[in-house]
Scaffold this motif. Structure first.
Motif, mmCIF file in Angstrom:
data_model
loop_
_atom_site.group_PDB
_atom_site.id
_atom_site.type_symbol
_atom_site.label_atom_id
_atom_site.label_comp_id
_atom_site.label_asym_id
_atom_site.label_seq_id
_atom_site.Cartn_x
_atom_site.Cartn_y
_atom_site.Cartn_z
ATOM 1 N N ALA A 125 -7.487 0.008 -10.035
ATOM 2 C CA ALA A 125 -8.611 -0.289 -11.230
ATOM 3 C C ALA A 125 -7.662 0.064 -12.416
ATOM 4 C CB ALA A 125 -9.301 1.168 -10.869
ATOM 5 N N LEU A 126 -6.635 0.964 -12.317
ATOM 6 C CA LEU A 126 -5.622 1.340 -13.603
ATOM 7 C C LEU A 126 -5.078 -0.038 -13.920
ATOM 8 C CD1 LEU A 126 -5.062 3.162 -15.671
ATOM 9 C CD2 LEU A 126 -2.977 3.964 -14.177
ATOM 10 N N MET A 127 -4.550 -0.698 -12.886
ATOM 11 C CA MET A 127 -3.816 -2.048 -13.655
ATOM 12 C C MET A 127 -4.816 -3.052 -14.107
ATOM 13 S SD MET A 127 -0.822 -1.100 -12.987
ATOM 14 C CE MET A 127 0.033 -2.845 -13.381
ATOM 15 N N SER A 129 0.996 -1.193 0.015
ATOM 16 C CA SER A 129 0.126 0.031 -0.175
ATOM 17 C C SER A 129 0.929 1.097 0.010
ATOM 18 C CB SER A 129 -0.956 -0.052 1.204
ATOM 19 O OG SER A 129 -1.446 1.286 1.241
ATOM 20 N N SER A 130 0.552 2.127 -0.515
ATOM 21 C CA SER A 130 0.917 3.452 -0.583
ATOM 22 C C SER A 130 0.958 4.330 0.683
ATOM 23 C CB SER A 130 0.712 4.404 -1.969
ATOM 24 O OG SER A 130 -0.437 4.564 -1.935
ATOM 25 N N SER A 170 -7.176 6.206 -1.643
ATOM 26 C CA SER A 170 -7.705 6.527 -3.029
ATOM 27 C C SER A 170 -6.652 6.370 -3.994
ATOM 28 C CB SER A 170 -8.476 7.806 -3.028
ATOM 29 O OG SER A 170 -7.451 8.867 -2.741
ATOM 30 N N PHE A 171 -5.590 6.685 -3.720
ATOM 31 C CA PHE A 171 -4.428 6.202 -4.924
ATOM 32 C C PHE A 171 -4.395 4.646 -5.114
ATOM 33 C CE2 PHE A 171 -0.102 5.015 -5.906
ATOM 34 C CZ PHE A 171 -0.189 5.603 -7.113
ATOM 35 N N ASP A 172 -4.460 4.020 -4.008
ATOM 36 C CA ASP A 172 -4.389 2.806 -4.101
ATOM 37 C C ASP A 172 -5.496 1.980 -4.951
ATOM 38 O OD1 ASP A 172 -2.164 2.488 -2.658
ATOM 39 O OD2 ASP A 172 -2.955 1.988 -0.978
#
Length: 142
Positions: free
Chosen positions: A96-98, A84-85, A89-91
């Motif tokens: 979703a992007l990956m 996790s970063s 929300s970024f995770d």
């Protein structure tokens, strides 16, 4: 049991490092000599490059690698997806992007496969047409 700190990679055996160093030295010296004999100044440049990189060889005292950091760069590394970063929300965005990128890659690879199949079929059909035409010409002339 060796005294190894937690989350610290185990050090490779000293024997392996010595053998690797000896092989590197043998390779570097022999190729530099052969290059100097046959290529002159380029061989000298190669010898200087080997001497420069000799100082960059890993030390026998401390390992200069960290497998846990190299694993982050490995393709399809399962541990990198689990990290996790710290920003939820970024995770979520990254996950979703990956997922979307993996889906697009699968679709694109399928498209390329169909494109190759179509090209192969077109080339094969052209071959059959050329063969049939040459047969017709040989029958007409013979």
């Amino acid at each position: 049991m060796p005294d190894v700190a937690p989350n610290h990679p185990a050090r490779p055996s000293v024997g392996l490092q010595i053998i690797t160093t000896i092989f590197y030295a043998g390779f570097a010296i022999s190729t530099a000599i052969v290059a100097m004999v046959f290529f002159g100044i380029l061989g000298l440049a190669l010898a200087i490059a080997y001497a420069y990189f000799w100082t960059r060889l890993p030390s026998l005292a401390t390992p200069s690698y960290a497998p846990e950091t190299l694993a982050d760069w490995a393709p399809n590394a399962p541990q990198s997806a689990a990290k996790s970063s710290g920003n939820a929300s970024f995770d979520a965005y990254r996950d979703a992007l990956m997922t979307r990128l993996e889906e697009e890659q699968t679709n694109f690879e399928g498209f390329l496969g169909r494109l190759r199949d179509a090209k192969d079929k077109a080339e094969f059909d052209q071959f059959l047409d050329d063969r049939a035409q040459s047969r017709r010409l040989s029958q007409a002339t013979g």
